[in-house]
Write a protein that holds these residues in place. Sequence first.
Motif, PDB file in Angstrom:
ATOM      1  N   TYR A   1       0.838  -1.205   0.000  1.00  0.00           N
ATOM      2  CA  TYR A   1       0.000   0.000   0.000  1.00  0.00           C
ATOM      3  C   TYR A   1       0.872   1.253   0.000  1.00  0.00           C
ATOM      4  O   TYR A   1       0.651   2.189  -0.778  1.00  0.00           O
ATOM      5  CB  TYR A   1      -0.938  -0.053   1.228  1.00  0.00           C
ATOM      6  CG  TYR A   1      -1.932   1.086   1.372  1.00  0.00           C
ATOM      7  CD1 TYR A   1      -2.165   2.019   0.360  1.00  0.00           C
ATOM      8  CD2 TYR A   1      -2.686   1.198   2.551  1.00  0.00           C
ATOM      9  CE1 TYR A   1      -3.092   3.045   0.522  1.00  0.00           C
ATOM     10  CE2 TYR A   1      -3.617   2.211   2.715  1.00  0.00           C
ATOM     11  CZ  TYR A   1      -3.815   3.143   1.701  1.00  0.00           C
ATOM     12  OH  TYR A   1      -4.730   4.150   1.870  1.00  0.00           O
TER      13      TYR A   1
ATOM     14  N   LYS B   1      -8.920 -17.068   4.867  1.00  0.00           N
ATOM     15  CA  LYS B   1      -7.500 -17.397   5.017  1.00  0.00           C
ATOM     16  C   LYS B   1      -7.031 -17.199   6.456  1.00  0.00           C
ATOM     17  O   LYS B   1      -7.728 -16.603   7.275  1.00  0.00           O
ATOM     18  CB  LYS B   1      -6.663 -16.571   4.051  1.00  0.00           C
ATOM     19  CG  LYS B   1      -6.805 -15.066   4.152  1.00  0.00           C
ATOM     20  CD  LYS B   1      -6.024 -14.400   3.019  1.00  0.00           C
ATOM     21  CE  LYS B   1      -6.385 -12.954   2.850  1.00  0.00           C
ATOM     22  NZ  LYS B   1      -5.839 -12.385   1.607  1.00  0.00           N
TER      23      LYS B   1
ATOM     24  N   GLU C   1     -12.535   4.213   0.282  1.00  0.00           N
ATOM     25  CA  GLU C   1     -11.944   2.989   0.813  1.00  0.00           C
ATOM     26  C   GLU C   1     -11.471   2.135  -0.350  1.00  0.00           C
ATOM     27  O   GLU C   1     -12.132   2.043  -1.384  1.00  0.00           O
ATOM     28  CB  GLU C   1     -12.960   2.217   1.666  1.00  0.00           C
ATOM     29  CG  GLU C   1     -12.298   1.025   2.355  1.00  0.00           C
ATOM     30  CD  GLU C   1     -13.165   0.359   3.427  1.00  0.00           C
ATOM     31  OE1 GLU C   1     -14.169   0.949   3.841  1.00  0.00           O
ATOM     32  OE2 GLU C   1     -12.795  -0.762   3.831  1.00  0.00           O
ATOM     33  N   GLY C   2     -10.312   1.535  -0.172  1.00  0.00           N
ATOM     34  CA  GLY C   2      -9.771   0.673  -1.217  1.00  0.00           C
ATOM     35  C   GLY C   2      -9.578  -0.723  -0.679  1.00  0.00           C
ATOM     36  O   GLY C   2      -9.372  -0.928   0.522  1.00  0.00           O
TER      37      GLY C   2
ATOM     38  N   GLU D   1      -0.785  -9.507  -3.640  1.00  0.00           N
ATOM     39  CA  GLU D   1      -0.832 -10.366  -4.823  1.00  0.00           C
ATOM     40  C   GLU D   1      -1.538  -9.700  -6.010  1.00  0.00           C
ATOM     41  O   GLU D   1      -1.516 -10.209  -7.121  1.00  0.00           O
ATOM     42  CB  GLU D   1      -1.547 -11.688  -4.462  1.00  0.00           C
ATOM     43  CG  GLU D   1      -0.733 -12.635  -3.568  1.00  0.00           C
ATOM     44  CD  GLU D   1      -0.790 -12.292  -2.068  1.00  0.00           C
ATOM     45  OE1 GLU D   1      -1.218 -11.163  -1.725  1.00  0.00           O
ATOM     46  OE2 GLU D   1      -0.394 -13.142  -1.250  1.00  0.00           O
TER      47      GLU D   1
ATOM     48  N   ILE E   1     -16.568  -6.833   2.229  1.00  0.00           N
ATOM     49  CA  ILE E   1     -15.741  -7.918   2.775  1.00  0.00           C
ATOM     50  C   ILE E   1     -16.339  -8.244   4.148  1.00  0.00           C
ATOM     51  O   ILE E   1     -16.360  -7.387   5.038  1.00  0.00           O
ATOM     52  CB  ILE E   1     -14.265  -7.482   2.927  1.00  0.00           C
ATOM     53  CG1 ILE E   1     -13.702  -6.986   1.592  1.00  0.00           C
ATOM     54  CG2 ILE E   1     -13.404  -8.612   3.496  1.00  0.00           C
ATOM     55  CD1 ILE E   1     -13.564  -8.011   0.504  1.00  0.00           C
TER      56      ILE E   1
ATOM     57  N   VAL F   1      -4.350  -2.829  -5.861  1.00  0.00           N
ATOM     58  CA  VAL F   1      -5.768  -2.421  -5.849  1.00  0.00           C
ATOM     59  C   VAL F   1      -6.633  -3.258  -6.798  1.00  0.00           C
ATOM     60  O   VAL F   1      -6.267  -3.476  -7.956  1.00  0.00           O
ATOM     61  CB  VAL F   1      -5.914  -0.926  -6.233  1.00  0.00           C
ATOM     62  CG1 VAL F   1      -7.318  -0.437  -5.948  1.00  0.00           C
ATOM     63  CG2 VAL F   1      -4.883  -0.069  -5.515  1.00  0.00           C
TER      64      VAL F   1
ATOM     65  N   THR G   1      -8.715 -14.849  -3.293  1.00  0.00           N
ATOM     66  CA  THR G   1      -8.242 -13.860  -2.318  1.00  0.00           C
ATOM     67  C   THR G   1      -8.199 -14.391  -0.893  1.00  0.00           C
ATOM     68  O   THR G   1      -7.506 -13.825  -0.053  1.00  0.00           O
ATOM     69  CB  THR G   1      -9.145 -12.607  -2.314  1.00  0.00           C
ATOM     70  OG1 THR G   1     -10.454 -13.009  -1.874  1.00  0.00           O
ATOM     71  CG2 THR G   1      -9.213 -11.940  -3.675  1.00  0.00           C
TER      72      THR G   1
ATOM     73  N   LEU H   1      -4.590 -15.391   7.598  1.00  0.00           N
ATOM     74  CA  LEU H   1      -3.958 -14.103   7.883  1.00  0.00           C
ATOM     75  C   LEU H   1      -4.556 -13.318   9.071  1.00  0.00           C
ATOM     76  O   LEU H   1      -5.763 -13.241   9.235  1.00  0.00           O
ATOM     77  CB  LEU H   1      -4.090 -13.257   6.612  1.00  0.00           C
ATOM     78  CG  LEU H   1      -3.491 -11.871   6.609  1.00  0.00           C
ATOM     79  CD1 LEU H   1      -1.983 -11.956   6.725  1.00  0.00           C
ATOM     80  CD2 LEU H   1      -3.862 -11.157   5.302  1.00  0.00           C
TER      81      LEU H   1
ATOM     82  N   ALA I   1      -7.911   8.531   2.005  1.00  0.00           N
ATOM     83  CA  ALA I   1      -8.079   7.164   1.506  1.00  0.00           C
ATOM     84  C   ALA I   1      -7.760   6.202   2.642  1.00  0.00           C
ATOM     85  O   ALA I   1      -6.949   6.517   3.517  1.00  0.00           O
ATOM     86  CB  ALA I   1      -7.133   6.912   0.336  1.00  0.00           C
TER      87      ALA I   1
ATOM     88  N   GLY J   1      -7.464   1.785   3.620  1.00  0.00           N
ATOM     89  CA  GLY J   1      -7.533   0.395   3.171  1.00  0.00           C
ATOM     90  C   GLY J   1      -6.593  -0.463   3.984  1.00  0.00           C
ATOM     91  O   GLY J   1      -6.048  -0.022   4.996  1.00  0.00           O
ATOM     92  N   ALA J   2      -6.431  -1.702   3.569  1.00  0.00           N
ATOM     93  CA  ALA J   2      -5.536  -2.702   4.164  1.00  0.00           C
ATOM     94  C   ALA J   2      -6.184  -3.508   5.290  1.00  0.00           C
ATOM     95  O   ALA J   2      -5.624  -4.505   5.731  1.00  0.00           O
ATOM     96  CB  ALA J   2      -4.205  -2.107   4.641  1.00  0.00           C
ATOM     97  N   ALA J   3      -7.335  -3.077   5.771  1.00  0.00           N
ATOM     98  CA  ALA J   3      -8.068  -3.807   6.805  1.00  0.00           C
ATOM     99  C   ALA J   3      -9.465  -3.181   6.883  1.00  0.00           C
ATOM    100  O   ALA J   3      -9.661  -2.057   6.406  1.00  0.00           O
ATOM    101  CB  ALA J   3      -7.352  -3.699   8.152  1.00  0.00           C
ATOM    102  N   PRO J   4     -10.428  -3.904   7.474  1.00  0.00           N
ATOM    103  CA  PRO J   4     -11.787  -3.340   7.529  1.00  0.00           C
ATOM    104  C   PRO J   4     -11.823  -2.081   8.392  1.00  0.00           C
ATOM    105  O   PRO J   4     -11.229  -2.049   9.459  1.00  0.00           O
ATOM    106  CB  PRO J   4     -12.621  -4.441   8.179  1.00  0.00           C
ATOM    107  CG  PRO J   4     -11.744  -5.627   8.310  1.00  0.00           C
ATOM    108  CD  PRO J   4     -10.332  -5.217   8.105  1.00  0.00           C
TER     109      PRO J   4
ATOM    110  N   MET K   1      -4.800  -6.636  -2.393  1.00  0.00           N
ATOM    111  CA  MET K   1      -3.789  -7.382  -1.657  1.00  0.00           C
ATOM    112  C   MET K   1      -2.452  -7.310  -2.381  1.00  0.00           C
ATOM    113  O   MET K   1      -2.386  -6.905  -3.543  1.00  0.00           O
ATOM    114  CB  MET K   1      -4.236  -8.823  -1.414  1.00  0.00           C
ATOM    115  CG  MET K   1      -4.723  -9.567  -2.644  1.00  0.00           C
ATOM    116  SD  MET K   1      -5.780 -10.978  -2.212  1.00  0.00           S
ATOM    117  CE  MET K   1      -4.552 -12.204  -1.757  1.00  0.00           C
TER     118      MET K   1
END
Length: 542
Positions: free
Chosen positions: A245, A440, A338-339, A344, A435, A348, A421, A442, A312, A314-317, A342
Amino acid sequence: KYSTTVREENVLVSPFTDVEIPDLPFTKYIFDSQEKYGGHTALVDGITGVSYTHDEVRSLCMKLGSALTRLDITQGDIVAIVLPNCPEFAFTFLGGVSIGACVTTINCTYTAEEIAHQLANSGASAVVTNKVLLPKIKDACKTYKGIRHIIVSGHAEENLLSMEDLLKDDSKAFPQNVQINPAKDVAVLPYSSGTTGLPKGVMLTHRNLVANLQQVQHPDISCVIPTSDTYQEVYLGILPFFHIYGMIPCLAYSLCSGGSIVTLPTFDPKVFISSMKKYKVTFLHTVPPIINFMTHNEHVQRDLLSITHHVACGAAPVGSTLIFEFFKKFGDDISFQEGYGMTESSPVTHLTPKDNLVVGSTGMLIPNTYAKIVDINTGQSMGPDEGKGELCIRGPQVMKGYYRNEDATKNTIDKDGWLHTGDIARMDENENIFIVDRLKELIKVKGLQVAPAELEDLIRKHPDVADVAVIGLPDVRAGEVPRAYVVPVPGSSITDQAIAEFVEREVAPHKKLTGGVHFTDCIPKSATGKILRRELKAAALA
Ligand code: 4UW
C-alpha cells in the motif's frame, strides 16, 4: 454488469471503461511521467525538511542505477531494501528496478532473524539500509552469506558502501541496453503469506505495477487533483513503503502523477500532527488505526484536516461506525475513499466510487478487472443475491506467482487465472463489494500482515510447548491482535508471560502476542490435521 468476454457464469466486469496499459518497464513509465513535472517538488524528508524535485529524483535514481551497475549488480539480481520511509528508499527502489534488478522490500522493524529469512528466501545479493539498522543487518548477514554489498545511508563505516557516495555517481554506467520484458520480468518482490503458511515472495512484474497505476488513475475513480502551475497534491508518506500500500498507491502514484510526498519514518502521533500542518498535506493515505487515532485522540482537532481534501483508507476493515464518527468530527465535505486489494494484486482491485461512498463497502471493481464470488463448499460462482462466498479476481494486476513456490501459486491462482483472495465477500445490487469475513489464516495488525503459521512454528520451538495454534482477535486500536493457544508438555510449569516474552524476543513488534497466551488441553484439528482456527476464534469471541 456481467461479462460477455469471460465465458463463465456470474463473472462481474468493472463498471468503468478499460484503460490502456502501456507496454513499458515500471521505472520508464514513472520517469517518463515525471518529465512533465520537472521542477515541482517530488519528495520531502519530513524529518529534515530536505526536498527533491521530480527532475532530481529521476536523476538520483539513475545515478544509483549506475552505481549499482558498477558494483556488478545487474538484471535479475535481487536487491533488498531495509529502510524506514525516507527519500533514499525511493532512490534505491527505482534505481534498482530501472537497471532490471528486482527489489525485495523488508519490514525495517524485523529482527535480524526475520531479515535473514527474507534475504535467504529471496536470494538477495545486495542490501540497502541505514546506520541505525546496520547492526541488525550485520547480524542477519552472519546467518545468510549471500550478500555481496551492504549499502548504508547516513554515512557508513569506512569499509562499507555509503549511499551518499553512490548518489554522487556520474550516471555513466547506467545500462542503456537492458532489455526488460514488462509482462515477464519481476520488478518487485514484497512478501505476503497469502491464504496459508509462511510469508512468500510475491512476484509482481513491471506490467502488473504499470497496470495498477493506470487503473487507479481512471478519471472516474481517481480523487487526485491534477498537478498544474497552481496546484500540487501533497501526500503524507506515513504508511510503510515496504508494504504494497505504501509502495504503489502512495509512493509510486505520487511520483507518476506529479505529486509531492513527505516521508515520515514511523507513526509518531506528535510528528504526524505537526507534519500534517507544516507540510499542508492535501491527500492523506491511511489504514484504519490511523482513522481511529484521528477520530478519537483528544489532541487531534477538527482543523487537522482543514487543508486535506481527500482521505483514503484500506488494508483492513474500517467499520461503518468509525467512518460515521470520523465524518462527525471532521465534517462530511471531506472526500473519503476505501480501497481493497492485496499484495498479490499489486494491490488495488476495488475502490469506492468517487463522491458516492457506500459506507461499509470496499467499493467497485477498478477498470480491466473481473471478479466472481464462489461458494466455498461447491466452488461454483454465485449471483449477486446469492449470499457470501470467496472473492476471486482476474486482471492485469494479478501477480505472476509466488517466488520459487509453484504449489502455493497453483493453490492461489487457478488454471483460468483467477486469484483466490481468501476473503469472504458479498455484493449488493449495485455491484458494491462488502468484505464480511476472512477464509484465510492471515491476521492483520495495524494493516500489516501476521502469519499465524510463522508464530506457531516459533512457539513450537519452545521446549515446554507440545502444541500451539495462533488466531487473530478483534482489537479497537490495532484492528486485530494475535493470541496463542498453547498445550504445554506434561509436567511443565511454563507461564503465559514466559511464552509471550519468548515470542517478543524473536519477532517484529506488530507480531507480539498482544492478544494473550491461553493454555489448553488440546488444539482442535480437522481429520487431516489442519488447525480449526475458526472454532478457536468462535470460542474466544463467545
Ligand atoms: N477491507 C477489509 C479493506 C481491505 C481489507 C485489504 O497486506 P496485504 O497483502 O495488502 C494490503 C493492501 C491494501 C490496499 C489495497 C488497495 C487499496 O486501495 C488500499 O488503500 C486505499 C490498500 O493490505 O493484505 C491483503 C488483505 O488485507 C485485507 C484483506 O484480507 C486482504 O486480502 N484488506 N483491504 N478495505 N479488508
